[in-house]
Design an enzyme around this catalytic site. Sequence first.
Site, short mmCIF file in Angstrom:
data_model
loop_
_atom_site.label_atom_id
_atom_site.label_comp_id
_atom_site.label_asym_id
_atom_site.label_seq_id
_atom_site.Cartn_x
_atom_site.Cartn_y
_atom_site.Cartn_z
N SER A 1 11.05 53.67 -30.79
CA SER A 1 11.96 54.77 -30.51
C SER A 1 11.20 55.98 -29.99
O SER A 1 10.39 56.55 -30.71
CB SER A 1 12.70 55.12 -31.81
OG SER A 1 13.19 56.42 -31.73
N ILE B 1 11.75 59.11 -32.16
CA ILE B 1 10.93 59.28 -33.37
C ILE B 1 9.47 59.48 -33.00
O ILE B 1 8.77 60.30 -33.59
CB ILE B 1 11.11 58.07 -34.32
CG1 ILE B 1 12.54 58.06 -34.85
CG2 ILE B 1 10.10 58.12 -35.47
CD1 ILE B 1 12.86 56.94 -35.78
N VAL C 1 -2.03 60.25 -34.59
CA VAL C 1 -3.42 60.42 -35.02
C VAL C 1 -3.99 59.01 -35.23
O VAL C 1 -3.30 58.02 -35.02
CB VAL C 1 -3.55 61.26 -36.31
CG1 VAL C 1 -3.39 62.73 -36.02
CG2 VAL C 1 -2.58 60.79 -37.38
N LYS D 1 -19.02 55.77 -31.35
CA LYS D 1 -19.18 56.33 -32.69
C LYS D 1 -20.24 55.51 -33.44
O LYS D 1 -20.11 54.29 -33.53
CB LYS D 1 -17.84 56.26 -33.43
CG LYS D 1 -17.93 56.65 -34.90
CD LYS D 1 -16.59 56.55 -35.61
CE LYS D 1 -16.72 56.77 -37.11
NZ LYS D 1 -15.51 56.49 -37.86
N LEU E 1 0.79 51.69 -41.57
CA LEU E 1 1.17 52.70 -42.56
C LEU E 1 2.36 52.25 -43.41
O LEU E 1 2.51 52.68 -44.55
CB LEU E 1 1.50 54.02 -41.87
CG LEU E 1 0.32 54.64 -41.08
CD1 LEU E 1 0.78 55.86 -40.29
CD2 LEU E 1 -0.83 55.00 -42.01
N THR F 1 -10.44 54.11 -41.88
CA THR F 1 -10.30 52.66 -42.11
C THR F 1 -8.92 52.10 -41.76
O THR F 1 -8.73 50.88 -41.83
CB THR F 1 -10.56 52.33 -43.59
OG1 THR F 1 -9.73 53.17 -44.39
CG2 THR F 1 -12.02 52.52 -43.96
N ILE G 1 -7.01 51.77 -39.01
CA ILE G 1 -6.85 50.85 -37.87
C ILE G 1 -7.55 49.52 -38.20
O ILE G 1 -7.06 48.45 -37.86
CB ILE G 1 -7.39 51.47 -36.56
CG1 ILE G 1 -6.51 52.69 -36.20
CG2 ILE G 1 -7.39 50.47 -35.42
CD1 ILE G 1 -7.01 53.50 -35.00
N TYR H 1 -23.74 46.97 -54.52
CA TYR H 1 -23.41 45.61 -54.07
C TYR H 1 -22.18 45.62 -53.16
O TYR H 1 -21.40 46.56 -53.15
CB TYR H 1 -23.15 44.69 -55.28
CG TYR H 1 -22.02 45.16 -56.17
CD1 TYR H 1 -20.71 44.72 -55.94
CD2 TYR H 1 -22.24 46.05 -57.22
CE1 TYR H 1 -19.66 45.17 -56.75
CE2 TYR H 1 -21.21 46.50 -58.03
CZ TYR H 1 -19.93 46.05 -57.79
OH TYR H 1 -18.90 46.51 -58.55
C1 LIG Z 1 -3.81 62.59 -41.00
C2 LIG Z 1 -4.13 61.17 -40.60
C3 LIG Z 1 -5.31 60.89 -39.91
C4 LIG Z 1 -5.63 59.58 -39.56
N1 LIG Z 1 -6.83 59.30 -38.96
C5 LIG Z 1 -7.18 58.01 -38.77
C6 LIG Z 1 -8.45 57.65 -38.20
O1 LIG Z 1 -9.26 58.51 -37.84
N2 LIG Z 1 -8.73 56.35 -38.04
C7 LIG Z 1 -7.86 55.37 -38.39
O2 LIG Z 1 -8.19 54.18 -38.28
N3 LIG Z 1 -6.64 55.67 -38.87
C8 LIG Z 1 -6.29 56.95 -39.07
N4 LIG Z 1 -5.06 57.24 -39.57
C9 LIG Z 1 -4.07 56.18 -39.71
C10 LIG Z 1 -3.50 55.85 -38.33
O3 LIG Z 1 -2.92 57.00 -37.76
C11 LIG Z 1 -2.46 54.74 -38.42
O4 LIG Z 1 -2.96 53.68 -39.17
C12 LIG Z 1 -2.12 54.21 -37.05
O5 LIG Z 1 -1.78 55.25 -36.17
C13 LIG Z 1 -0.97 53.23 -37.15
O6 LIG Z 1 0.23 53.88 -37.45
P1 LIG Z 1 1.54 53.00 -37.42
O7 LIG Z 1 1.62 52.32 -36.10
O8 LIG Z 1 1.56 52.16 -38.64
O9 LIG Z 1 2.70 54.10 -37.56
P2 LIG Z 1 3.31 55.13 -36.48
O10 LIG Z 1 2.31 55.60 -35.49
O11 LIG Z 1 4.03 56.15 -37.29
O12 LIG Z 1 4.36 54.28 -35.68
C14 LIG Z 1 5.65 54.00 -36.19
C15 LIG Z 1 6.51 53.43 -35.08
O13 LIG Z 1 7.75 53.04 -35.63
C16 LIG Z 1 8.78 53.56 -34.83
N5 LIG Z 1 9.96 53.76 -35.66
C17 LIG Z 1 10.06 54.32 -36.88
N6 LIG Z 1 11.34 54.33 -37.30
C18 LIG Z 1 12.05 53.74 -36.32
C19 LIG Z 1 13.44 53.46 -36.14
N7 LIG Z 1 14.35 53.80 -37.05
N8 LIG Z 1 13.82 52.86 -35.00
C20 LIG Z 1 12.92 52.53 -34.05
N9 LIG Z 1 11.60 52.76 -34.16
C21 LIG Z 1 11.19 53.38 -35.28
C22 LIG Z 1 8.21 54.86 -34.26
O14 LIG Z 1 8.91 55.26 -33.11
C23 LIG Z 1 6.79 54.40 -33.94
O15 LIG Z 1 6.78 53.73 -32.71
C24 LIG Z 1 -4.72 58.54 -39.90
C25 LIG Z 1 -3.53 58.84 -40.54
C26 LIG Z 1 -3.23 60.13 -40.91
C27 LIG Z 1 -1.95 60.42 -41.63
#
Ligand SMILES: Cc1cc2nc3c(=O)[nH]c(=O)nc-3n(C[C@H](O)[C@H](O)[C@H](O)COP(=O)(O)OP(=O)(O)OC[C@H]3O[C@@H](n4cnc5c(N)ncnc54)[C@H](O)[C@@H]3O)c2cc1C
Length: 491
Positions: A38, A41, A46, A77, A324, A335, A337, A420
């Site tokens: 979406s 959304i 990040v 990195k 997430l 960690t 990703i 370990y």
């Molecule tokens: C502050 C912060 C810093 C971070 N830094 C790191 C880092 O340095 N290294 C690292 O490995 N990870 C990091 N992470 C974690 C990383 O951001 C996530 O693991 C990664 O971006 C994957 O996110 P995701 O795809 O699970 O969720 P999101 O990026 O939130 O994607 C969710 C998806 O679901 C869709 N969606 C949600 N609800 C609906 C709906 N009702 N209908 C249709 N679509 C919907 C959204 O549109 C989106 O496309 C960090 C996280 C945070 C909070």
Amino acid sequence: MSERRRVVIAGGGTSGWLTAAALGQQLGSVLDITLIESDEIGTIGVGESTIPTARAFHRLIGIDEQRFMAETGASFKLGIAFEDWGRVGDRYFHAFGETGRGTWMGAFHQFWLQAREQGFGGDLGAYCLELQTAEAGRFGAGGQGPELSYAYHLDAGLYARHLRGVAEGAGVRRVEGLIERVERDGDIQALVLRSGERIEGDLFIDCTGFRALLIGQAMGAAFVDWSEWLPTDSAVVTQTRAVGPAVPYTRAIAHGEGWRWQIPLQHRVGNGLVYDRAHLSDDEARARLLSAVEGEVLIEPRTIRFKAGRRTQAWRGNCISIGLAGGFVEPLESTAIHLVMIAVTRLLQMFPFDGDCTALAKRFNDQAAADLERIRDFIVLHYVLTERDDTAFWRRARTMAIPDTLRERIALFRDNAMAYQEGEELFRVDSWVQVMIGQGVVPRHHHRMGAIMGEARLRQVLDDMRAQVARQVATLPVHQAFLERYCPYPR
Ligand SMILES: Cc1cc2nc3c(=O)[nH]c(=O)nc-3n(C[C@H](O)[C@H](O)[C@H](O)COP(=O)(O)OP(=O)(O)OC[C@H]3O[C@@H](n4cnc5c(N)ncnc54)[C@H](O)[C@@H]3O)c2cc1C
């Protein structure tokens, strides 16, 4: 297996597109894969610092390093520099790669501790090629110079776009729309979009981020909350123009109520300030971030809330959560990703083609829980080992109750210098040692094999190792120059 299985991926962030790309590449010939995302959304935006396991995963799904890095403005990195964690003014490095060379009887740091006791040996970091390369601002890959263990800094938005190209190239269908309803009859039957479109499937992958629309809201998998051990719950993030060459490491700089990151890409720098809302307001956090960043601010700072913990079941019925939606520790040590990549790898290995999948799901869930718990312990380590007592936040961190598993590990190191890495655990002995030594843990006793060698021999061996590292570093090009040649981001 009679017919093609229909896989529906809900969410198009890094998790959704990584899952789609891998499933499409590896099993696309027997699956019909649809990804729903979406624009309204959006994604969390990040997640820009990775760890070396990303390289193996990229190879698995056929990602070309130079092309991917050029398209995502990526830099290399070699580890993370931790500043102000043990005490204000302290700095240590958690680098990838090996520190020195140990023997079957004991790890390298045992020899180093012996040398330290006798007044020689220098810094532990002098024995790590990646650390010295990072500090020198150098880098080399692709057969140029010594083999380095490395990861990437990347632009999260451009990365998702790159992965989308890979996934669509492998036949994944993308649907833009908002999921409004999840139809269930025990298992999930279909996702209904606001447009009225109904998308049926056999297997549903929840990549909807913290919303956990499928696994949490629809399937009711409970959330195990770890906030008692992980004191932060918010981040304010922005991007800035680079003021100098990209350094090949992430910076994690502690402040009074948390820490902040600095991630150098080719075209900009990613910045974020992580904090605990109980100790710092959103406005104060924003002001603190803006006063700390260097270079022109390119986007309006944005606040993100997060909660550390995991789903009791990552896989329930015909729904599997990745990313997430399944759990999160906190961004320190980057960690998340990696966790997505191992979950996707396991999904490929354990794909539920047919039959009863109860045992498969249990195995998947046990592994997912263990992955997160071990990472949790490693991250809590950074907080609990602080000697800072300048704020209520740090006083709480240093005295908080911690998981038993971690308490035992710290005691083992403090008493006997033993560290370990168990089974499929992510963090290696070197990682535990770098953080514990870096944050001021001085083991009371160590293994005596260094003493048995005799001082002259031990001195010689250590001098040779340090000299070899220094020689290797000197052969490597400057990181920024290497990027410009190897994978330039088009400006
Ligand atoms: C502050 C912060 C810093 C971070 N830094 C790191 C880092 O340095 N290294 C690292 O490995 N990870 C990091 N992470 C974690 C990383 O951001 C996530 O693991 C990664 O971006 C994957 O996110 P995701 O795809 O699970 O969720 P999101 O990026 O939130 O994607 C969710 C998806 O679901 C869709 N969606 C949600 N609800 C609906 C709906 N009702 N209908 C249709 N679509 C919907 C959204 O549109 C989106 O496309 C960090 C996280 C945070 C909070």
